[in-house]
Scaffold this active site. Structure first.
Site, PDB file in Angstrom:
ATOM      1  N   LYS A  42       6.890  -9.966   5.042  1.00 39.55           N
ATOM      2  CA  LYS A  42       8.244 -10.222   5.523  1.00 39.55           C
ATOM      3  C   LYS A  42       9.237  -9.685   4.509  1.00 39.55           C
ATOM      4  O   LYS A  42       8.864  -9.642   3.334  1.00 39.55           O
ATOM      5  CB  LYS A  42       8.504 -11.718   5.777  1.00 39.55           C
ATOM      6  CG  LYS A  42       8.001 -12.712   4.713  1.00 39.55           C
ATOM      7  CD  LYS A  42       8.430 -12.651   3.291  1.00 39.55           C
ATOM      8  CE  LYS A  42       9.868 -12.724   2.925  1.00 39.55           C
ATOM      9  NZ  LYS A  42      10.062 -12.681   1.433  1.00 39.55           N
ATOM     10  N   TYR A  75      13.281 -17.334   5.483  1.00 38.95           N
ATOM     11  CA  TYR A  75      12.481 -18.561   5.666  1.00 38.95           C
ATOM     12  C   TYR A  75      13.261 -19.602   6.462  1.00 38.95           C
ATOM     13  O   TYR A  75      12.696 -20.338   7.267  1.00 38.95           O
ATOM     14  CB  TYR A  75      12.059 -19.144   4.316  1.00 38.95           C
ATOM     15  CG  TYR A  75      10.966 -18.357   3.636  1.00 38.95           C
ATOM     16  CD1 TYR A  75       9.631 -18.584   3.940  1.00 38.95           C
ATOM     17  CD2 TYR A  75      11.259 -17.384   2.689  1.00 38.95           C
ATOM     18  CE1 TYR A  75       8.618 -17.863   3.326  1.00 38.95           C
ATOM     19  CE2 TYR A  75      10.266 -16.655   2.065  1.00 38.95           C
ATOM     20  CZ  TYR A  75       8.947 -16.898   2.397  1.00 38.95           C
ATOM     21  OH  TYR A  75       7.946 -16.170   1.795  1.00 38.95           O
TER      22      TYR A  75
HETATM   23  P1  NDP Z   1       6.523  -6.372  -6.502  1.00 36.98           P
HETATM   24  O1  NDP Z   1       7.642  -5.567  -7.040  1.00 36.98           O
HETATM   25  O2  NDP Z   1       5.866  -7.324  -7.405  1.00 36.98           O
HETATM   26  O3  NDP Z   1       5.384  -5.397  -5.947  1.00 36.98           O
HETATM   27  C1  NDP Z   1       5.653  -4.346  -5.059  1.00 36.98           C
HETATM   28  C2  NDP Z   1       4.642  -3.224  -5.296  1.00 36.98           C
HETATM   29  O4  NDP Z   1       4.907  -2.190  -4.340  1.00 36.98           O
HETATM   30  C3  NDP Z   1       4.727  -2.550  -6.652  1.00 36.98           C
HETATM   31  O5  NDP Z   1       3.996  -3.208  -7.653  1.00 36.98           O
HETATM   32  C4  NDP Z   1       4.175  -1.185  -6.366  1.00 36.98           C
HETATM   33  O6  NDP Z   1       2.763  -1.248  -6.386  1.00 36.98           O
HETATM   34  C5  NDP Z   1       4.564  -0.921  -4.921  1.00 36.98           C
HETATM   35  N1  NDP Z   1       5.692   0.009  -4.792  1.00 36.98           N
HETATM   36  C6  NDP Z   1       5.665   1.169  -4.107  1.00 36.98           C
HETATM   37  N2  NDP Z   1       6.825   1.808  -4.177  1.00 36.98           N
HETATM   38  C7  NDP Z   1       7.644   1.045  -4.954  1.00 36.98           C
HETATM   39  C8  NDP Z   1       8.970   1.184  -5.402  1.00 36.98           C
HETATM   40  N3  NDP Z   1       9.729   2.243  -5.063  1.00 36.98           N
HETATM   41  N4  NDP Z   1       9.490   0.218  -6.182  1.00 36.98           N
HETATM   42  C9  NDP Z   1       8.768  -0.854  -6.516  1.00 36.98           C
HETATM   43  N5  NDP Z   1       7.475  -1.042  -6.120  1.00 36.98           N
HETATM   44  C10 NDP Z   1       6.924  -0.099  -5.353  1.00 36.98           C
HETATM   45  O7  NDP Z   1       7.068  -7.077  -5.197  1.00 36.98           O
HETATM   46  P2  NDP Z   1       6.467  -8.364  -4.491  1.00 36.98           P
HETATM   47  O8  NDP Z   1       4.999  -8.316  -4.543  1.00 36.98           O
HETATM   48  O9  NDP Z   1       7.137  -9.574  -5.002  1.00 36.98           O
HETATM   49  O10 NDP Z   1       6.975  -8.169  -2.966  1.00 36.98           O
HETATM   50  C11 NDP Z   1       6.382  -7.221  -2.115  1.00 36.98           C
HETATM   51  C12 NDP Z   1       6.632  -7.596  -0.647  1.00 36.98           C
HETATM   52  O11 NDP Z   1       6.050  -8.868  -0.392  1.00 36.98           O
HETATM   53  C13 NDP Z   1       8.114  -7.747  -0.281  1.00 36.98           C
HETATM   54  O12 NDP Z   1       8.329  -7.259   1.026  1.00 36.98           O
HETATM   55  C14 NDP Z   1       8.361  -9.240  -0.326  1.00 36.98           C
HETATM   56  O13 NDP Z   1       9.395  -9.681   0.537  1.00 36.98           O
HETATM   57  C15 NDP Z   1       7.018  -9.779   0.120  1.00 36.98           C
HETATM   58  N6  NDP Z   1       6.736 -11.106  -0.439  1.00 36.98           N
HETATM   59  C16 NDP Z   1       6.284 -12.080   0.403  1.00 36.98           C
HETATM   60  C17 NDP Z   1       6.018 -13.335  -0.069  1.00 36.98           C
HETATM   61  C18 NDP Z   1       5.486 -14.381   0.842  1.00 36.98           C
HETATM   62  O14 NDP Z   1       5.387 -15.540   0.425  1.00 36.98           O
HETATM   63  N7  NDP Z   1       5.114 -14.060   2.065  1.00 36.98           N
HETATM   64  C19 NDP Z   1       6.250 -13.689  -1.468  1.00 36.98           C
HETATM   65  C20 NDP Z   1       6.649 -12.570  -2.303  1.00 36.98           C
HETATM   66  C21 NDP Z   1       6.890 -11.338  -1.775  1.00 36.98           C
HETATM   67  P3  NDP Z   1       1.861   0.026  -6.819  1.00 36.98           P
HETATM   68  O15 NDP Z   1       2.201   0.284  -8.258  1.00 36.98           O
HETATM   69  O16 NDP Z   1       0.497  -0.470  -6.614  1.00 36.98           O
HETATM   70  O17 NDP Z   1       2.224   1.164  -5.927  1.00 36.98           O
END
Ligand code: NDP
Length: 369
Positions: free
Chosen positions: A135, A220
């Site tokens: 989401k 949420y």
């Molecule tokens: P993070 O920043 O921790 O991780 C995102 C990952 O996406 C990065 O580590 C990277 O992984 C990849 N990525 C690819 N392109 C980019 C870019 N341009 N900039 C940054 N990262 C990039 O984010 P979150 O894990 O916190 O959030 C990710 C998604 O999950 C969001 O949509 C958020 O809303 C959702 N979310 C949902 C939750 C829930 O409870 N359902 C809780 C937290 C987040 P790599 O290096 O492997 O490419």
């Protein structure tokens, strides 16, 4: 391909809605280690949430982490050794279309920043794999509908990471509401927010986040207003407050209050913010009783009470039950207690679109979900 798995995938891919089919009738052993329903998952975007999902999946009985997509080669190496992912199931953002040739992956779970979800879902669907997307599913309802249409066309399922739809205490309240314990529902209040840190993170970048607190945490309250009342809203009003325009730039909302009106006459009053802590609370009021949850959507344990006393369902790691349930939805067409499909997400995106519109227009915006 294993004949039963092939049958299950065909079944899952069919566009026709098939009524609930217990796994037992398919000769499977739901919930039992060693049972032959096992959803094989690749995670895309190995950030903080993907790590949480990967850890939670260690306890899954019907879903297994088998692959990864990342733009960071060192993470792929780490994840291979940490989670036993074979090299052949590792991809980067240039190569993951090739997943179509990999029979060992059933679904790709997209956990990249919001703006990358649309492209990711379209490409995974084109590769013929099911998709779970985090989401907010997209940046707006138009994108969301394109994702739903693409998955339909490709004959794959599109689910959204609405983990609260499987959370036991949330379901306890929903069941009480369905049983009429609260009487006619009159009011919902949802307060969702936290004080966000690092101003350089993608969540504060309009290009990657698509907005601000509303996209990330306010969703949420939007989604909760719908599953707590059991209705879809027909109008919305909204007001925005910005105390720090340096940190929360144009298009990145800091705090939005919004109100929703439902067909029954029930109303909701919600707050979404990136600038206040200790806000994770739902309140549902009906003619005969109430439910109060705090925390209401954090990773838990969720706590709550109703006019009848404390909620009693035990805490379970949200992502573990979500992924086990999604295995049943994808592989055996099971019905979730609250929908988690792309259409459900498009409804939330329509509300988000309307809230952003309502911030600029001081009158009720009509909604047709
Ligand atoms: P993070 O920043 O921790 O991780 C995102 C990952 O996406 C990065 O580590 C990277 O992984 C990849 N990525 C690819 N392109 C980019 C870019 N341009 N900039 C940054 N990262 C990039 O984010 P979150 O894990 O916190 O959030 C990710 C998604 O999950 C969001 O949509 C958020 O809303 C959702 N979310 C949902 C939750 C829930 O409870 N359902 C809780 C937290 C987040 P790599 O290096 O492997 O490419």
């Amino acid at each position: 391909m294993n004949t039963r798995r092939h049958f299950l995938q065909q079944l899952a891919a069919t566009a026709v809605t098939i009524p609930f089919i217990p796994l037992s009738t398919l000769g499977c052993a739901p919930g039992k280690p060693g049972g032959d329903v096992m959803l094989r998952v690749a995670l895309m975007g190995l950030g903080s949430y993907a790590t949480r999902v990967a850890e939670a999946m260690k306890d899954c009985t019907r879903a297994k982490l088998v692959g990864a997509v990342s733009g960071t080669p060192s993470k792929l190496k780490d994840w291979q050794s940490k989670y036993g992912i074979p090299e052949k199931n590792c991809y980067n953002y240039d190569t993951y279309d090739q997943i179509k040739n990999n029979p060992d992956i059933d679904v790709v779970y997209i956990t990249t920043p919001n703006a990358l979800h649309h492209d990711g879902v379209l490409r995974v669907a084109a590769a013929g794999k099911h998709v779970i997307c985090e989401k907010p599913m997209a940046l707006n309802a138009k994108q969301g509908q394109e994702m739903v249409d693409a998955c339909k066309k490709a004959g794959v399922k599109l689910l959204v990471g609405y983990r609260m739809h499987f959370e036991p205490k949330t379901l306890e309240v929903i069941q009480m509401r369905k049983d009429g314990e609260f009487g006619k529902i009159l009011f919902f209040q949802g307060q969702c927010g936290f004080s966000i840190g690092d101003p350089t993170q993608w969540r504060l970048n309009k290009e990657l986040a698509g907005g601000g607190s509303l996209m990330d945490i306010g969703i949420y309250a939007i989604n909760g207003a719908r599953y707590m009342t059991g209705e879809d809203p027909v109008w919305v009003t909204a007001q925005e407050t910005k105390t720090n325009p340096e940190k929360f730039k144009e298009g990145v909302d800091e705090t939005i209050q919004f109100q929703l009106g439902f067909p029954s006459g029930a109303v909701a009053s919600c707050l979404s913010t990136y600038n206040m802590n200790n806000l994770d609370r739902f309140y549902l009021d009906g003619e005969k009783g109430f439910a109060e949850m705090q925390p209401s959507t954090g990773y838990g344990p969720i706590k709550g009470r109703t006019h009848k006393g404390a909620l009693t369902q035990p805490h379970k790691t949200h992502q573990t039950i979500q992924m086990d349930a999604m295995a049943g939805i994808i592989l055996a067409n099971e019905k979730p207690p609250v929908p988690v499909d792309g259409e459900e997400a498009v409804k939330d995106l329509k509300i988000i679109d309307a809230i952003y519109k309502a911030v600029k227009e001081p009158h009720k915006i009509d909604l047709q979900l």
